[in-house]
Design a protein around this motif. Structure first.
Motif: not given
Length: 281
Positions: A106-108, A133-134, A139-140, A194-196
Motif C-alpha cells: 500500500g501507499q500512505a 515506515v513506508f 510507499a509514501l 516522496p514530496v510534491r
C-alpha cells in the motif's frame, strides 16, 4: 502623503478577501490591510485601492496580478517540527496503524494543507523516516498545497535558513539536510523524493479534485484567519479529501467543535485530532 484606504474601498476589499481567501479583516486591521495592498498599488501606478481591486477582478492579466498580490496578504510563517506533541502522535501511533492497515504493497498518502513554504510537508517525510515506515519505493506520498504561488516556489526549492530550524537541533538538521553556503540548508534527496507540491485554495469548491483519498491531513494555523463560513467550507473540503478512517490534525488554537461536519474528535496527551469515521462513503 500615503494613499488612504477609504471606507467603501475597505468594505469592498474585505468582502472580496472573505470570498476568495476566507480571510477576516476587522476594522482594527484596516491600516494593516492598507500597507499590505500598497506595494501592488504603487507598482501598477494606480491612484486608489478601488482601482487596484478593479484591476484584480477584471484586467486581462488579473491571474498574474493575483499571484503577485497573494503573498502580501497571507502569513507564511512556518518552521520544521512545529507542535511537537501532534508530531509524536503521528510518528508513534498513526504511522504504525497506517502501516498495518495498508500492508506491504500500500501507499500512505499524507497532505500538508496550507503548506506555506514546505517545512511541514518535509517534516512529514522526515517523521516517516524516523519511524522506519513506508520505506519501500512508492510507499509514501506527501503532498503540500497552498494558495500562494511564491510560497510553493520556495517549497519546491527546498532551501531554508536558520530561522526554519528553530524547533530542531543541529544533529537533526545534519541528518536530513545538506549545507548550502554560509547560512542555508537544502533538503536531502531521500527526504525530498516522496514530496510534491500543487496549488489549492482551501475555501474554494473541489480543491481536492485530482488528489486520491488522503490517510492523514495536517491543516494547522490557517483556519484561525478564516471567518465562520470559510471554516465550514474548508472543513467540508478536508472531509472530502480524507479517506474513511483518515486523520486530521489542526493547530492548537483551532477547533471544529461548532462545525456541522461529522468528524470524530480524539484526544491524546499533548494532542487533539479528528477522524473521518471508518466505513464512511
Amino acid at each position: 502623503m500615503p494613499v488612504p484606504l477609504l471606507d467603501d474601498e475597505f468594505r469592498l476589499w474585505t468582502e472580496w478577501l472573505r470570498e476568495e481567501l476566507g480571510h477576516r479583516w476587522g476594522p482594527e486591521r484596516r491600516e494593516i490591510l492598507r500597507t499590505r495592498l500598497e506595494p501592488r498599488r504603487a507598482a501598477l501606478g494606480l491612484d486608489s485601492f478601488d482601482a487596484l481591486l478593479f484591476h484584480l477582478r477584471f484586467h486581462p492579466e488579473r491571474e498574474a496580478e493575483r499571484a503577485l498580490l497573494v503573498p502580501h496578504l497571507t502569513n507564511n510563517e512556518s518552521y520544521f517540527c512545529r507542535e511537537q506533541g501532534s508530531l509524536e502522535v503521528i510518528r508513534d501511533e498513526v504511522f504504525p496503524a497506517l502501516r498495518q492497515q495498508l500492508g506491504a504493497g500500500g501507499q500512505a498518502r499524507l497532505l500538508s494543507a496550507a503548506c506555506s513554504t514546505g517545512e511541514e510537508a518535509y517534516t512529514l517525510s522526515i517523521l516517516a523516516a524516523e519511524a522506519g515506515v513506508f520505506t519501500a519505493p512508492g510507499a509514501l506520498r506527501v503532498t503540500g498545497v497552498d494558495v500562494d504561488p511564491a510560497a510553493l516556489g520556495r517549497a519546491e526549492a527546498g532551501v531554508y535558513g536558520e530561522h526554519a530550524f528553530r524547533g530542531t537541533g543541529a544533529a537533526w538538521r545534519a541528518r536530513f539536510f545538506e549545507k548550502q553556503g554560509a547560512e542555508q540548508w537544502s533538503v536531502k534527496p531521500a527526504v525530498r523524493e516522496p514530496v510534491r507540491f500543487r496549488p489549492a485554495n482551501l475555501v474554494q469548491n473541489d480543491w481536492w479534485r485530482g488528489l486520491p483519498p488522503q490517510h492523514l491531513i495536517l491543516c494547522r494555523n490557517v483556519m484561525i484567519y478564516f471567518d465562520a463560513d470559510a471554516v465550514l467550507r474548508a472543513a467540508r473540503g478536508l472531509w472530502e479529501a480524507l479517506a474513511p478512517g483518515g486523520y486530521l490534525f489542526l493547530g492548537h488554537a483551532e477547533s471544529l467543535r461548532q462545525v456541522p461536519v461529522p468528524f470524530n474528535l480524539e484526544r491524546r496527551p499533548g494532542a487533539l485530532f479528528y477522524r473521518r469515521p471508518e466505513g464512511d462513503a
